[in-house]
Design a protein around this motif. Structure first.
Motif, PDB file in Angstrom:
ATOM      1  N   TYR A  60      -3.142   9.688  -6.323  1.00 47.13           N
ATOM      2  CA  TYR A  60      -2.392   9.939  -4.979  1.00 47.13           C
ATOM      3  C   TYR A  60      -2.178   8.629  -4.424  1.00 47.13           C
ATOM      4  O   TYR A  60      -1.034   8.325  -3.903  1.00 47.13           O
ATOM      5  CB  TYR A  60      -3.121  11.013  -4.088  1.00 47.13           C
ATOM      6  CG  TYR A  60      -2.395  10.890  -2.954  1.00 47.13           C
ATOM      7  CD1 TYR A  60      -1.164  11.658  -2.670  1.00 47.13           C
ATOM      8  CD2 TYR A  60      -2.862  10.290  -1.650  1.00 47.13           C
ATOM      9  CE1 TYR A  60      -0.377  11.565  -1.457  1.00 47.13           C
ATOM     10  CE2 TYR A  60      -2.381  10.644  -0.538  1.00 47.13           C
ATOM     11  CZ  TYR A  60      -1.172  11.106  -0.389  1.00 47.13           C
ATOM     12  OH  TYR A  60      -0.370  11.120   0.769  1.00 47.13           O
ATOM     13  N   PHE A  61      -3.026   7.704  -4.271  1.00 49.51           N
ATOM     14  CA  PHE A  61      -3.257   6.449  -3.609  1.00 49.51           C
ATOM     15  C   PHE A  61      -2.022   5.372  -4.356  1.00 49.51           C
ATOM     16  O   PHE A  61      -1.824   4.644  -3.648  1.00 49.51           O
ATOM     17  CB  PHE A  61      -4.742   5.664  -3.807  1.00 49.51           C
ATOM     18  CG  PHE A  61      -4.865   5.202  -5.214  1.00 49.51           C
ATOM     19  CD1 PHE A  61      -4.687   4.027  -5.662  1.00 49.51           C
ATOM     20  CD2 PHE A  61      -5.562   6.214  -6.125  1.00 49.51           C
ATOM     21  CE1 PHE A  61      -4.975   3.774  -6.974  1.00 49.51           C
ATOM     22  CE2 PHE A  61      -5.936   5.668  -7.171  1.00 49.51           C
ATOM     23  CZ  PHE A  61      -5.655   4.540  -7.591  1.00 49.51           C
ATOM     24  N   LEU A  62      -1.608   5.644  -5.587  1.00 51.02           N
ATOM     25  CA  LEU A  62      -0.563   4.901  -6.027  1.00 51.02           C
ATOM     26  C   LEU A  62       0.861   5.072  -5.601  1.00 51.02           C
ATOM     27  O   LEU A  62       1.732   4.447  -5.510  1.00 51.02           O
ATOM     28  CB  LEU A  62      -0.641   5.161  -7.518  1.00 51.02           C
ATOM     29  CG  LEU A  62      -1.874   4.716  -8.424  1.00 51.02           C
ATOM     30  CD1 LEU A  62      -1.464   4.848  -9.893  1.00 51.02           C
ATOM     31  CD2 LEU A  62      -1.976   3.144  -8.263  1.00 51.02           C
ATOM     32  N   THR A  63       1.088   6.471  -4.950  1.00 52.20           N
ATOM     33  CA  THR A  63       2.289   7.022  -4.230  1.00 52.20           C
ATOM     34  C   THR A  63       2.302   6.374  -2.757  1.00 52.20           C
ATOM     35  O   THR A  63       3.381   6.644  -2.136  1.00 52.20           O
ATOM     36  CB  THR A  63       2.552   8.072  -4.337  1.00 52.20           C
ATOM     37  OG1 THR A  63       1.607   9.046  -3.908  1.00 52.20           O
ATOM     38  CG2 THR A  63       2.580   8.509  -5.923  1.00 52.20           C
ATOM     39  N   LEU A  64       1.160   5.864  -2.208  1.00 52.27           N
ATOM     40  CA  LEU A  64       1.181   5.622  -0.906  1.00 52.27           C
ATOM     41  C   LEU A  64       2.053   4.459  -0.362  1.00 52.27           C
ATOM     42  O   LEU A  64       2.078   3.294  -1.398  1.00 52.27           O
ATOM     43  CB  LEU A  64      -0.044   5.636  -0.452  1.00 52.27           C
ATOM     44  CG  LEU A  64      -0.921   6.729  -0.409  1.00 52.27           C
ATOM     45  CD1 LEU A  64      -2.503   6.688   0.202  1.00 52.27           C
ATOM     46  CD2 LEU A  64      -0.326   7.830   0.537  1.00 52.27           C
ATOM     47  N   PRO A  65       2.576   4.102   0.585  1.00 53.60           N
ATOM     48  CA  PRO A  65       3.246   2.785   1.284  1.00 53.60           C
ATOM     49  C   PRO A  65       2.286   1.656   1.022  1.00 53.60           C
ATOM     50  O   PRO A  65       1.016   1.899   1.522  1.00 53.60           O
ATOM     51  CB  PRO A  65       3.973   2.968   2.340  1.00 53.60           C
ATOM     52  CG  PRO A  65       3.945   4.266   2.391  1.00 53.60           C
ATOM     53  CD  PRO A  65       2.911   5.010   1.752  1.00 53.60           C
ATOM     54  N   TRP A  66       2.463   0.594   0.561  1.00 52.26           N
ATOM     55  CA  TRP A  66       1.766  -0.452   0.516  1.00 52.26           C
ATOM     56  C   TRP A  66       1.494  -0.833   2.120  1.00 52.26           C
ATOM     57  O   TRP A  66       2.489  -0.922   2.916  1.00 52.26           O
ATOM     58  CB  TRP A  66       2.139  -1.696  -0.221  1.00 52.26           C
ATOM     59  CG  TRP A  66       1.935  -1.447  -1.437  1.00 52.26           C
ATOM     60  CD1 TRP A  66       1.408  -0.299  -2.379  1.00 52.26           C
ATOM     61  CD2 TRP A  66       2.448  -2.196  -2.536  1.00 52.26           C
ATOM     62  NE1 TRP A  66       1.574  -0.358  -3.409  1.00 52.26           N
ATOM     63  CE2 TRP A  66       2.062  -1.299  -3.824  1.00 52.26           C
ATOM     64  CE3 TRP A  66       3.481  -3.046  -2.891  1.00 52.26           C
ATOM     65  CZ2 TRP A  66       2.606  -1.879  -5.277  1.00 52.26           C
ATOM     66  CZ3 TRP A  66       3.840  -3.741  -4.119  1.00 52.26           C
ATOM     67  CH2 TRP A  66       3.527  -2.828  -5.136  1.00 52.26           C
ATOM     68  N   GLN A  67       0.304  -1.404   2.547  1.00 52.29           N
ATOM     69  CA  GLN A  67       0.156  -2.054   3.843  1.00 52.29           C
ATOM     70  C   GLN A  67       0.329  -3.350   4.086  1.00 52.29           C
ATOM     71  O   GLN A  67      -0.243  -4.099   4.768  1.00 52.29           O
ATOM     72  CB  GLN A  67      -1.310  -1.615   4.226  1.00 52.29           C
ATOM     73  CG  GLN A  67      -1.754  -0.101   4.244  1.00 52.29           C
ATOM     74  CD  GLN A  67      -0.629   0.840   5.065  1.00 52.29           C
ATOM     75  OE1 GLN A  67      -0.774   0.538   6.474  1.00 52.29           O
ATOM     76  NE2 GLN A  67      -0.273   1.811   4.613  1.00 52.29           N
ATOM     77  N   PHE A  68       1.099  -3.751   2.967  1.00 50.12           N
ATOM     78  CA  PHE A  68       1.552  -5.412   3.316  1.00 50.12           C
ATOM     79  C   PHE A  68       2.837  -5.525   2.757  1.00 50.12           C
ATOM     80  O   PHE A  68       3.424  -4.850   1.917  1.00 50.12           O
ATOM     81  CB  PHE A  68       0.508  -6.349   2.750  1.00 50.12           C
ATOM     82  CG  PHE A  68       0.443  -6.051   1.079  1.00 50.12           C
ATOM     83  CD1 PHE A  68       1.022  -6.659   0.111  1.00 50.12           C
ATOM     84  CD2 PHE A  68      -0.571  -4.986   0.743  1.00 50.12           C
ATOM     85  CE1 PHE A  68       1.257  -6.253  -1.057  1.00 50.12           C
ATOM     86  CE2 PHE A  68      -0.501  -4.579  -0.554  1.00 50.12           C
ATOM     87  CZ  PHE A  68       0.402  -5.331  -1.395  1.00 50.12           C
TER      88      PHE A  68
END
Length: 71
Positions: free
Chosen positions: A2-10
């Motif tokens: 799931y974490f691969l589809t989250l928006p990056w924080q940078f």
């Protein structure tokens, strides 16, 4: 995964360090346009786009990748 589809924080444009981008042009898991986008967006890159290679090219070419990385 799931974490691969989250928006990056940078923002990719904020990355200053040099990055080598290696990508097999025949990669059917991560399409070549992704590598092109990274090469265009990151400011300080060297690109190694490999013809006739797919996602797992590293198994055959690890010495070349490692050699370039430690230069």
């Amino acid at each position: 995964m799931y974490f691969l589809t989250l928006p990056w924080q940078f923002n990719l444009k904020d990355i200053q360090t040099h990055i080598n981008i290696w990508h097999g042009r025949d990669d059917n898991l991560i399409g070549f346009p992704v590598a092109e986008y990274l090469a265009e967006t990151l400011k300080n890159t060297s690109t190694y786009f490999l013809n006739n290679n797919g996602h797992y090219f590293l198994f055959d070419q690890w010495k070349e990748v490692l050699g370039q990385t430690i230069k």
